[in-house]
Motif scaffolding. Structure first.
Motif, PDB file in Angstrom:
ATOM      1  N   VAL A 248       0.957  -1.006   0.060  1.00  0.00           N
ATOM      2  CA  VAL A 248       0.075   0.139   0.024  1.00  0.00           C
ATOM      3  C   VAL A 248       0.732   1.229   0.149  1.00  0.00           C
ATOM      4  O   VAL A 248       1.604   1.587   0.970  1.00  0.00           O
ATOM      5  CB  VAL A 248      -0.974  -0.034   1.084  1.00  0.00           C
ATOM      6  CG1 VAL A 248      -1.741   1.020   1.149  1.00  0.00           C
ATOM      7  CG2 VAL A 248      -1.673  -1.275   1.364  1.00  0.00           C
ATOM      8  N   PHE A 249       0.784   2.108  -1.030  1.00  0.00           N
ATOM      9  CA  PHE A 249       1.980   3.050  -1.357  1.00  0.00           C
ATOM     10  C   PHE A 249       1.117   4.572  -1.267  1.00  0.00           C
ATOM     11  O   PHE A 249       0.451   4.820  -2.242  1.00  0.00           O
ATOM     12  CB  PHE A 249       2.471   2.660  -2.789  1.00  0.00           C
ATOM     13  CG  PHE A 249       3.620   3.646  -3.417  1.00  0.00           C
ATOM     14  CD1 PHE A 249       4.411   4.232  -2.113  1.00  0.00           C
ATOM     15  CD2 PHE A 249       4.072   3.603  -4.610  1.00  0.00           C
ATOM     16  CE1 PHE A 249       5.438   4.832  -2.846  1.00  0.00           C
ATOM     17  CE2 PHE A 249       5.119   4.097  -5.168  1.00  0.00           C
ATOM     18  CZ  PHE A 249       5.878   4.779  -4.200  1.00  0.00           C
ATOM     19  N   ALA A 250       1.546   5.349  -0.330  1.00  0.00           N
ATOM     20  CA  ALA A 250       0.947   6.542  -0.099  1.00  0.00           C
ATOM     21  C   ALA A 250       2.055   7.801  -0.793  1.00  0.00           C
ATOM     22  O   ALA A 250       2.991   7.522  -0.707  1.00  0.00           O
ATOM     23  CB  ALA A 250       0.755   6.635   1.378  1.00  0.00           C
TER      24      ALA A 250
ATOM     25  N   ALA B 198       4.464  10.985 -11.503  1.00  0.00           N
ATOM     26  CA  ALA B 198       5.452  10.322 -12.146  1.00  0.00           C
ATOM     27  C   ALA B 198       6.351   9.463 -11.600  1.00  0.00           C
ATOM     28  O   ALA B 198       6.613   8.147 -11.729  1.00  0.00           O
ATOM     29  CB  ALA B 198       6.412  11.371 -13.040  1.00  0.00           C
ATOM     30  N   PHE B 199       6.838   9.971 -10.320  1.00  0.00           N
ATOM     31  CA  PHE B 199       7.592   9.220  -9.248  1.00  0.00           C
ATOM     32  C   PHE B 199       6.802   7.805  -8.697  1.00  0.00           C
ATOM     33  O   PHE B 199       7.184   6.798  -8.824  1.00  0.00           O
ATOM     34  CB  PHE B 199       8.250  10.011  -8.216  1.00  0.00           C
ATOM     35  CG  PHE B 199       9.016   9.145  -7.041  1.00  0.00           C
ATOM     36  CD1 PHE B 199      10.501   9.186  -7.189  1.00  0.00           C
ATOM     37  CD2 PHE B 199       8.471   8.619  -6.087  1.00  0.00           C
ATOM     38  CE1 PHE B 199      11.272   8.472  -6.303  1.00  0.00           C
ATOM     39  CE2 PHE B 199       9.042   7.893  -5.182  1.00  0.00           C
ATOM     40  CZ  PHE B 199      10.411   7.795  -5.304  1.00  0.00           C
ATOM     41  N   MET B 200       5.790   7.984  -8.420  1.00  0.00           N
ATOM     42  CA  MET B 200       4.844   7.042  -7.794  1.00  0.00           C
ATOM     43  C   MET B 200       4.337   6.155  -8.739  1.00  0.00           C
ATOM     44  O   MET B 200       4.341   4.922  -8.638  1.00  0.00           O
ATOM     45  CB  MET B 200       3.527   7.686  -7.441  1.00  0.00           C
ATOM     46  CG  MET B 200       3.423   8.760  -6.286  1.00  0.00           C
ATOM     47  SD  MET B 200       3.962   8.075  -4.688  1.00  0.00           S
ATOM     48  CE  MET B 200       2.312   7.042  -4.253  1.00  0.00           C
TER      49      MET B 200
ATOM     50  N   VAL C 292      -1.210  -1.069  -4.332  1.00  0.00           N
ATOM     51  CA  VAL C 292      -2.183  -0.029  -4.083  1.00  0.00           C
ATOM     52  C   VAL C 292      -1.810   1.415  -3.795  1.00  0.00           C
ATOM     53  O   VAL C 292      -1.343   1.556  -2.980  1.00  0.00           O
ATOM     54  CB  VAL C 292      -3.054  -0.680  -2.854  1.00  0.00           C
ATOM     55  CG1 VAL C 292      -4.349   0.237  -2.539  1.00  0.00           C
ATOM     56  CG2 VAL C 292      -3.465  -2.266  -2.978  1.00  0.00           C
ATOM     57  N   ARG C 293      -2.147   2.192  -4.757  1.00  0.00           N
ATOM     58  CA  ARG C 293      -2.176   3.550  -4.476  1.00  0.00           C
ATOM     59  C   ARG C 293      -3.469   4.347  -4.161  1.00  0.00           C
ATOM     60  O   ARG C 293      -4.322   4.002  -4.797  1.00  0.00           O
ATOM     61  CB  ARG C 293      -1.603   4.300  -5.621  1.00  0.00           C
ATOM     62  CG  ARG C 293       0.114   4.054  -6.030  1.00  0.00           C
ATOM     63  CD  ARG C 293       0.660   4.514  -7.190  1.00  0.00           C
ATOM     64  NE  ARG C 293       0.216   3.991  -8.411  1.00  0.00           N
ATOM     65  CZ  ARG C 293       0.141   4.390  -9.570  1.00  0.00           C
ATOM     66  NH1 ARG C 293       0.481   5.744  -9.837  1.00  0.00           N
ATOM     67  NH2 ARG C 293       0.058   3.775 -10.825  1.00  0.00           N
TER      68      ARG C 293
ATOM     69  N   SER D  23      13.715  13.050  -4.163  1.00  0.00           N
ATOM     70  CA  SER D  23      13.075  12.210  -5.088  1.00  0.00           C
ATOM     71  C   SER D  23      14.219  11.175  -5.936  1.00  0.00           C
ATOM     72  O   SER D  23      13.872  10.646  -7.187  1.00  0.00           O
ATOM     73  CB  SER D  23      12.278  13.058  -6.359  1.00  0.00           C
ATOM     74  OG  SER D  23      11.333  13.570  -5.679  1.00  0.00           O
ATOM     75  N   PHE D  24      15.325  10.817  -5.570  1.00  0.00           N
ATOM     76  CA  PHE D  24      16.132  10.058  -5.742  1.00  0.00           C
ATOM     77  C   PHE D  24      17.160  10.559  -7.002  1.00  0.00           C
ATOM     78  O   PHE D  24      17.851   9.852  -7.688  1.00  0.00           O
ATOM     79  CB  PHE D  24      15.750   8.724  -6.052  1.00  0.00           C
ATOM     80  CG  PHE D  24      15.069   8.143  -4.766  1.00  0.00           C
ATOM     81  CD1 PHE D  24      15.326   8.791  -3.764  1.00  0.00           C
ATOM     82  CD2 PHE D  24      14.247   6.996  -5.087  1.00  0.00           C
ATOM     83  CE1 PHE D  24      14.580   7.787  -2.678  1.00  0.00           C
ATOM     84  CE2 PHE D  24      13.562   6.490  -3.983  1.00  0.00           C
ATOM     85  CZ  PHE D  24      13.943   6.731  -2.615  1.00  0.00           C
TER      86      PHE D  24
END
Length: 209
Positions: free
Chosen positions: A16-18, A28-30, A45-46, A175-176
């Motif tokens: 589960v990705f917030a 775009a990162f997500m 899951v976003r 953001s890496f």
């Protein structure tokens, strides 16, 4: 109830990705991280926190909801998608910090934070990671070496529980993204982060089964 997006095959380990404070689940990162994880056999899951749902509806920018409302929305998604099975939760920046505050939830097998916001840029005295010293569940922190919310050289001053592991992303910012002169690339850094994150998700998911 927050809106959400599920990608990947049912029955795979669930992450589960917030999202972070300034951009929603479709940033775009997500998308890049989610796609990379799905390709490795993880269901992602976003979801959008309530304030971001409202932004999507009316186009008006607004600040993040206060922590209790963010945590309530996050827990509602966990309850809805976990179906009684353990899930790994995490997020970008603010989303990762909220995930770490939910580590004690019975359905949470582990937590992953992508760019943990230890403090606002230039304000190390405003530290937001005290609870990380007490975490008992496995926690992965993926942190850009140059992240102004917590640089690599600052980590010697951070109190982190033994359950917390950190992987530094070469020359990465929050953001890496690396500098061109570093020889690293944004795509390469995200791929590196996805590799480490996928391995962590598989390990903690199956340990919790």
């Amino acid at each position: 109830m927050s809106s959400y997006l599920i990608e990947g095959q049912a029955g795979n380990p669930v992450f589960v990705f917030a999202h972070g404070a300034g951009a929603g689940m479709d940033h775009a990162f997500m998308q890049a991280v989610a796609t990379g994880l799905v390709d490795k056999g993880i269901q992602v899951v976003r979801f959008n926190f309530p304030y971001m749902v409202k932004r999507a509806e009316d186009g008006k920018k607004r600040p993040p909801d206060r922590a209790p409302k963010l945590l309530e929305a996050f827990q509602a998604v966990i309850q809805d998608v976990a179906k009684g099975q353990p899930v790994v939760i995490g997020g970008k920046s603010m989303g990762g910090r909220m995930a770490s505050l939910l580590a004690d939830d019975a359905l949470v097998a582990g937590v992953a934070c992508l760019g943990f916001p230890f403090h606002p840029p230039g304000k190390p005295e405003n530290y937001k990671g005290d609870h990380l010293a007490k975490l008992s569940k496995p926690c992965l922190i993926l942190q850009g070496e140059r992240d102004t919310f917590g640089k690599r050289e600052e980590f010697s001053e951070f109190a982190l529980a033994e359950s917390v592991t950190t992987t530094f992303i070469p020359d990465g910012d929050h953001s890496f993204k690396p500098r061109k002169v570093s020889g690293h690339t944004e795509l390469g850094n995200i791929a590196r982060a996805v590799d480490v994150l996928a391995a962590f998700i598989f390990e903690v998911y199956f340990d919790a089964k």
